[in-house]
Write a protein that holds these residues in place. Structure first.
Motif, PDB file in Angstrom:
ATOM      1  N   HIS A  84      70.925 -22.808  50.543  1.00 41.80           N
ATOM      2  CA  HIS A  84      70.219 -22.252  49.384  1.00 41.80           C
ATOM      3  C   HIS A  84      68.768 -21.960  49.741  1.00 41.80           C
ATOM      4  O   HIS A  84      68.172 -22.658  50.562  1.00 41.80           O
ATOM      5  CB  HIS A  84      70.317 -23.169  48.156  1.00 41.80           C
ATOM      6  CG  HIS A  84      69.750 -24.544  48.323  1.00 41.80           C
ATOM      7  ND1 HIS A  84      68.458 -24.865  47.988  1.00 41.80           N
ATOM      8  CD2 HIS A  84      70.302 -25.696  48.773  1.00 41.80           C
ATOM      9  CE1 HIS A  84      68.250 -26.145  48.215  1.00 41.80           C
ATOM     10  NE2 HIS A  84      69.337 -26.680  48.685  1.00 41.80           N
ATOM     11  N   ASP A 117      64.532 -29.148  52.715  1.00 41.09           N
ATOM     12  CA  ASP A 117      65.529 -28.849  51.668  1.00 41.09           C
ATOM     13  C   ASP A 117      65.210 -27.531  50.982  1.00 41.09           C
ATOM     14  O   ASP A 117      64.426 -27.501  50.064  1.00 41.09           O
ATOM     15  CB  ASP A 117      65.536 -30.019  50.672  1.00 41.09           C
ATOM     16  CG  ASP A 117      66.486 -29.812  49.521  1.00 41.09           C
ATOM     17  OD1 ASP A 117      67.315 -28.902  49.577  1.00 41.09           O
ATOM     18  OD2 ASP A 117      66.364 -30.561  48.532  1.00 41.09           O
ATOM     19  N   GLU A 151      70.620 -23.664  43.571  1.00 35.42           N
ATOM     20  CA  GLU A 151      71.152 -24.989  43.900  1.00 35.42           C
ATOM     21  C   GLU A 151      70.341 -26.094  43.234  1.00 35.42           C
ATOM     22  O   GLU A 151      70.891 -27.063  42.720  1.00 35.42           O
ATOM     23  CB  GLU A 151      71.162 -25.177  45.423  1.00 35.42           C
ATOM     24  CG  GLU A 151      72.079 -26.301  45.888  1.00 35.42           C
ATOM     25  CD  GLU A 151      71.446 -27.684  45.868  1.00 35.42           C
ATOM     26  OE1 GLU A 151      72.179 -28.678  45.870  1.00 35.42           O
ATOM     27  OE2 GLU A 151      70.195 -27.788  45.836  1.00 35.42           O
ATOM     28  N   GLU A 152      69.024 -25.928  43.249  1.00 36.31           N
ATOM     29  CA  GLU A 152      68.159 -26.997  42.730  1.00 36.31           C
ATOM     30  C   GLU A 152      68.184 -27.103  41.206  1.00 36.31           C
ATOM     31  O   GLU A 152      67.634 -28.042  40.635  1.00 36.31           O
ATOM     32  CB  GLU A 152      66.719 -26.809  43.232  1.00 36.31           C
ATOM     33  CG  GLU A 152      66.567 -26.882  44.754  1.00 36.31           C
ATOM     34  CD  GLU A 152      66.855 -28.266  45.353  1.00 36.31           C
ATOM     35  OE1 GLU A 152      67.276 -29.177  44.620  1.00 36.31           O
ATOM     36  OE2 GLU A 152      66.662 -28.415  46.572  1.00 36.31           O
ATOM     37  N   HIS A 422      62.282 -33.274  47.641  1.00 40.07           N
ATOM     38  CA  HIS A 422      62.043 -33.313  46.177  1.00 40.07           C
ATOM     39  C   HIS A 422      60.742 -34.040  45.822  1.00 40.07           C
ATOM     40  O   HIS A 422      60.434 -34.207  44.648  1.00 40.07           O
ATOM     41  CB  HIS A 422      63.222 -33.965  45.416  1.00 40.07           C
ATOM     42  CG  HIS A 422      64.497 -33.191  45.487  1.00 40.07           C
ATOM     43  ND1 HIS A 422      65.459 -33.243  44.513  1.00 40.07           N
ATOM     44  CD2 HIS A 422      64.950 -32.323  46.414  1.00 40.07           C
ATOM     45  CE1 HIS A 422      66.481 -32.453  44.861  1.00 40.07           C
ATOM     46  NE2 HIS A 422      66.176 -31.889  46.004  1.00 40.07           N
TER      47      HIS A 422
HETATM   48 ZN   LIG Z   1      67.430 -30.323  46.999  1.00 41.71          ZN
END
Ligand SMILES: [Zn+2]
Length: 451
Positions: A84, A117, A151-152, A422
């Motif tokens: 993503h 990420d 995705e997040e 995150h």
């Molecule tokens: Zn993530």
């Protein structure tokens, strides 16, 4: 393998391309930079030698960047990379040492939101393909990329995309968007994710809060909700809703062996969270088995009455509880919702209202699938060792890939477990980016040769 040498000698390119990606914010929760980032990813894929395009579902939905390249010597097997391009919001900004989208390099680390990420993971896949092309003029198997932008925020449309582009996305195996690397530099090869059912239960007793002296006459909705919630599980964590576990199958012998082999230090774990014992007083192997394969019924939040400083003698008018159930393979979220509703009715809680937020089934790839050993051998060769994990304790949108595309899915990657994903000061480790890129090269090779 010449591709591995190419990775070694082209790390500067990998780093500068990752920095470009980080410097383009793409926060799906705020719809910030999504279109721009999709275009950037498309351009990167193109310059690495892949044919790429932007796929759309409908207005207001983040596009998917799709790319593919056919193998000349082995056009019969297709490996897919699911990743993503969106990131989590960077807040709280003041806790970052550098601006969150700086992509600044300090020694072995590159900092920025998305550095690991998932832009760091994505770049390892792209550069692995590029290295194979540069070294041999071909790829060891057909390659497809599906890179989503939601995705997040929960991958709300991935299922619809997979259905719409089922043929285009067909493949023989999926490398998942991330993979953890533990404190001893061992990559964790993940074979599954748990599912999730998120619900909110509410009880409204009166039209407004009242003086608590009236508790002799007016029922308290918080008590009512506590009574209802009490019936859902016992103190060992076992869920008491009828047929909740009906379709569940026990671990296979091979899975049990893998769980036994997986390193787990219960004392380190307890110390990390400052806890004295586990649910149901589980120890060692049982604790590991729970992480991999137990369902949960967790109270995520409970709101009612006065929770400020000091005392306030109030009788609340309503109460609300948010509950997340982790689901294990064979649990169908839709069926579980019906079972939950029936349960509350059966126990006389007709007044408890249920709101469903999110339902997602678990997914698991059979540990004896040949794809697993192809990934494992690649990881052992590059990292020196690896850990096979039957299922992650968390949830991801893996189920539609297994269900719609019929793909085995395996997660492996460069996500150092303390890389603050995150959180402020997220970083990627350059040594792990390099190793993971090489590992992906070997996976493609093993996969193509079907060895
Ligand atoms: Zn993530």
């Amino acid at each position: 393998m010449n591709a591995l040498k190419h990775v070694d000698s082209h790390m500067d390119d990998l780093i500068s391309d990752l920095q470009k990606l980080i410097r383009q914010p793409s926060v799906s929760a705020k719809n910030e930079g999504i279109e721009e980032c999709a275009k950037l990813v498309k351009a990167l894929l193109k310059s690495s030698g892949l044919k790429s395009q932007i796929l759309r579902l409908k207005k207001g939905v983040a596009p998917i960047v799709f790319a593919e390249i056919k193998s000349k010597k082995n056009p019969h097997k297709t490996l897919m990379f699911y990743n993503h391009y969106d990131v989590q919001p960077a807040e709280p900004f003041d806790l970052w040492d550098d601006p969150p989208f700086s992509g600044i390099r300090k020694g072995n680390k590159i900092f920025g939101r998305g550095s690991t990420d998932d832009k760091g993971e994505l770049i390892t896949r792209i550069k692995a393909v590029e290295a194979c092309l540069a070294a041999t003029g071909d790829v060891p198997c057909n390659i497809k990329f599906v890179i989503e932008g939601e995705e997040e925020t929960g991958s709300a449309h991935i299922e619809q995309y997979l259905k719409k582009y089922k043929k285009k996305f067909s493949n023989d195996g999926v490398i998942w968007e991330f993979g953890y690397v533990d404190a001893k530099n061992r990559p964790i090869i993940g074979l599954g994710m748990k599912g999730l059912l998120f619900v909110e239960l509410t009880v409204k007793e009166s039209i407004r809060d009242a003086h608590s002296s009236l508790a002799v006459l007016i029922k308290n909705p918080a008590w009512r909700l506590i009574d209802a919630v009490q019936t859902l599980r016992n103190s060992d964590g076992h869920i008491l809703i009828k047929d909740w576990y009906k379709e569940v199958v026990p671990f296979s012998k091979k899975d049990l062996e893998l769980i036994e082999r997986e390193p787990f230090d219960q004392n380190v774990f307890k110390k990390e969270f400052g806890i004295r014992s586990f649910v149901g007083n589980k120890k060692n192997l049982d604790a590991k088995k729970s992480l991999v394969g137990d369902a949960t019924c967790n109270i995520a939040g409970f709101i009612s009455g006065y929770t400020g400083n000091g005392a306030k003698t109030v009788l609340p008018g309503e109460a609300l509880v948010k509950i997340d159930f982790r689901l294990i393979p064979k649990m169908d979220p839709k069926k579980q919702v019906i079972r939950l509703k029936k349960h509350l009715k059966l126990y006389g809680f007709d007044d408890v209202k249920i709101k469903i937020f999110h339902g997602e089934a678990a997914a698991r790839t059979d540990s004896s699938h040949p794809f697993v050993s192809q990934v494992e051998r690649a990881a052992n060769k590059i990292f020196g060792k690896s850990i096979l994990n039957v299922s992650n304790a968390g949830t991801g949108p893996m189920h539609p890939f297994v269900d719609i595309l019929k793909s085995p899915c395996i997660s492996i990657g460069s996500t150092y477990m303390f890389s603050r994903i995150h959180s402020p000061n997220e970083f990627a480790r350059i040594d792990l980016l390099k190793k993971t890129t090489k590992c992906i090269c070997l996976i493609m090779d093993n996969f193509g040769k079907n060895q």
